[in-house]
Write an enzyme that holds these catalytic residues in place. Structure first.
Site, PDB file in Angstrom:
ATOM      1  N   LYS A 272       0.772  -1.347  -0.184  1.00  0.00           N
ATOM      2  CA  LYS A 272      -0.056   0.002   0.133  1.00  0.00           C
ATOM      3  C   LYS A 272       0.802   1.245   0.044  1.00  0.00           C
ATOM      4  CE  LYS A 272      -2.724  -2.649  -0.739  1.00  0.00           C
ATOM      5  NZ  LYS A 272      -3.016  -2.682  -2.075  1.00  0.00           N
TER       6      LYS A 272
ATOM      7  N   THR B 115       3.114   0.578  -4.743  1.00  0.00           N
ATOM      8  CA  THR B 115       3.902  -0.653  -5.676  1.00  0.00           C
ATOM      9  C   THR B 115       3.276  -0.745  -7.154  1.00  0.00           C
ATOM     10  OG1 THR B 115       3.724  -1.583  -3.324  1.00  0.00           O
ATOM     11  CG2 THR B 115       4.429  -3.087  -5.405  1.00  0.00           C
TER      12      THR B 115
ATOM     13  N   HIS C  41       7.562  -7.596  -1.343  1.00  0.00           N
ATOM     14  CA  HIS C  41       7.550  -6.796  -0.208  1.00  0.00           C
ATOM     15  C   HIS C  41       8.267  -7.699   1.001  1.00  0.00           C
ATOM     16  CE1 HIS C  41       4.022  -4.886  -1.779  1.00  0.00           C
ATOM     17  NE2 HIS C  41       3.147  -5.742  -1.790  1.00  0.00           N
TER      18      HIS C  41
ATOM     19  N   ARG D 113       5.797   5.694   1.821  1.00  0.00           N
ATOM     20  CA  ARG D 113       4.851   6.679   1.824  1.00  0.00           C
ATOM     21  C   ARG D 113       4.432   7.101   3.126  1.00  0.00           C
ATOM     22  NH1 ARG D 113      -1.385   4.723  -0.397  1.00  0.00           N
ATOM     23  NH2 ARG D 113      -1.916   6.904  -0.689  1.00  0.00           N
TER      24      ARG D 113
END
Ligand code: A3P
Length: 346
Positions: free
Chosen positions: A97, A100, A155, A177
């Site tokens: 989230k 990506t 990830h 982010r």
């Protein structure tokens, strides 16, 4: 300048039979790691499911949603044991989230720009970015050569990456982010994932488990810090980790896209810049264009995630519409503590 990576082709979307074969293979992998997983520390997480702690990060186990085992602990272990990187490979790393999907689209469009023009036949006009760039822990570790084609995503935290990625000196692009927006994005995503038949996850629960890092893939902050430290430590070896920030990409996409292109060995020429190729790539990979294309490309098979799930708002700061001032204060405090001395512009 670093050597360019090979040309990447989109992944052929698996047929029903291939999908069945992958599930069968995954069942074997789950069985193979059963004993290792059974001794790991276990904790409840959102949606009343359990996660297991491995190398400092939490993961779900087995087929944990819609008979899908992507990002499960066994998939991480299998990638560590079976995935062999090549020195020219490029990895797009992130905590879920963080942007990506956007990064996958940009890197794919940049690296393939001489192969595909930006017209209606460009793969990103009809295929979801996740079908253009595979995750090692859900596709490429199965050692299918058509999946491991030079540009991959992950990830997996830096310290748990398959060793060959580090020993080969592969280039890694990391996207980070604002954690508050990542939390809100994850909360919406998880609620879509569990579907209407289950009780929705309450924001308070999402906040609690996210703040403690007890969610699948583990602590957002620890994931960022691992890659950030690597990017600082590996600075001496010309740019092996490029650290991008979602908010900076939103603010100045041209500059960030040029940085990305240079890093992955496909810098823009003066002629390309004059022809506004950078702007074309930004437009092709914009939230609006990608979400429309991906939604149209939806695949109706059972057990397959619908592409819409990867696109929600695509804006900076939506968390203020959901979080209380106390929640914001706590998250900002964790961020300050975790990022101390690392010069992370969030
Ligand atoms: P929101 O839920 O805040 O809208 P990931 O790709 O790592 O799963 O991250 C998903 C987030 O990136 C979602 O954020 C999604 O909307 C946003 N996103 C997807 N495509 C994007 C794009 N082309 N530009 C900007 N944001 C995008």
């Amino acid at each position: 300048m670093l050597s360019p990576i090979a040309f990447y082709s989109p992944i052929a979307i698996a047929t029903e039979d291939e999908e069945k074969a992958r599930k069968a293979k995954m069942s074997i992998i789950i069985e193979r790691y059963k004993d290792r997983v059974s001794v790991l520390h276990k904790h409840k997480t959102w949606n009343n499911t359990h996660v297991y702690k491995y190398e400092g990060f939490w993961y779900h186990r087995g087929f944990w949603y819609q008979s899908n085992a992507s990002f499960s602990i066994e998939a991480v272990m299998a990638s560590q044991d079976g995935f062999q990187a090549q020195p020219t490979d490029v990895f797009l790393a992130s905590h879920p989230k963080s942007g990506t999907t956007w990064l996958k689209a940009l890197a794919f469009a940049i690296a393939n720009r001489t192969k595909f023009n930006f017209g209606p036949n460009h793969p990103l006009r009809t295929i979801c970015p996740h079908d253009c760039v595979p995750f090692i822990e859900s596709e490429a570790f199965l050692n299918n050569p058509s999946y491991a084609n030079g540009l991959m995503a992950t990830h997996i935290p830096y310290t748990s990456l398959p060793k060959s990625i580090i020993s080969c000196g592969c280039r890694i692009v990391y996207i980070c982010r604002d954690p508050k927006d990542v939390l809100i994005s994850s909360w919406h995503f998880m609620n879509k994932l569990i579907g209407n038949e289950s009780t929705p996850i309450k924001l308070e629960d999402a906040f609690e488990y996210f703040s403690k890092g007890i969610i699948t893939n583990g602590s957002f902050w620890d994931n960022v810090v691992g890659y950030r430290k690597a990017s600082l430590e590996r600075r001496g070896r010309p740019d092996t980790v490029l650290f991008l920030v979602y908010e900076e990409m939103k603010k100045d996409p041209k500059n960030e896209v040029k940085k990305l292109a240079k890093f992955i060995g496909h810098p823009f020429t003066k002629e390309e810049e004059a022809k506004r190729v950078v702007e074309e790539i930004i437009e092709l990979c914009s939230f609006e264009k990608l979400s429309n294309a991906s939604t149209n490309a939806n695949d109706e098979r059972e057990d397959t995630l619908s592409n819409e799930i990867f696109f929600r708002k695509g804006i900076v700061g939506d968390s203020v519409n959901h979080l209380t001032p106390e929640m914001i204060q706590i998250l900002d405090r964790i961020t300050r503590q975790k990022y101390e001395g690392l010069d992370i512009p969030i």
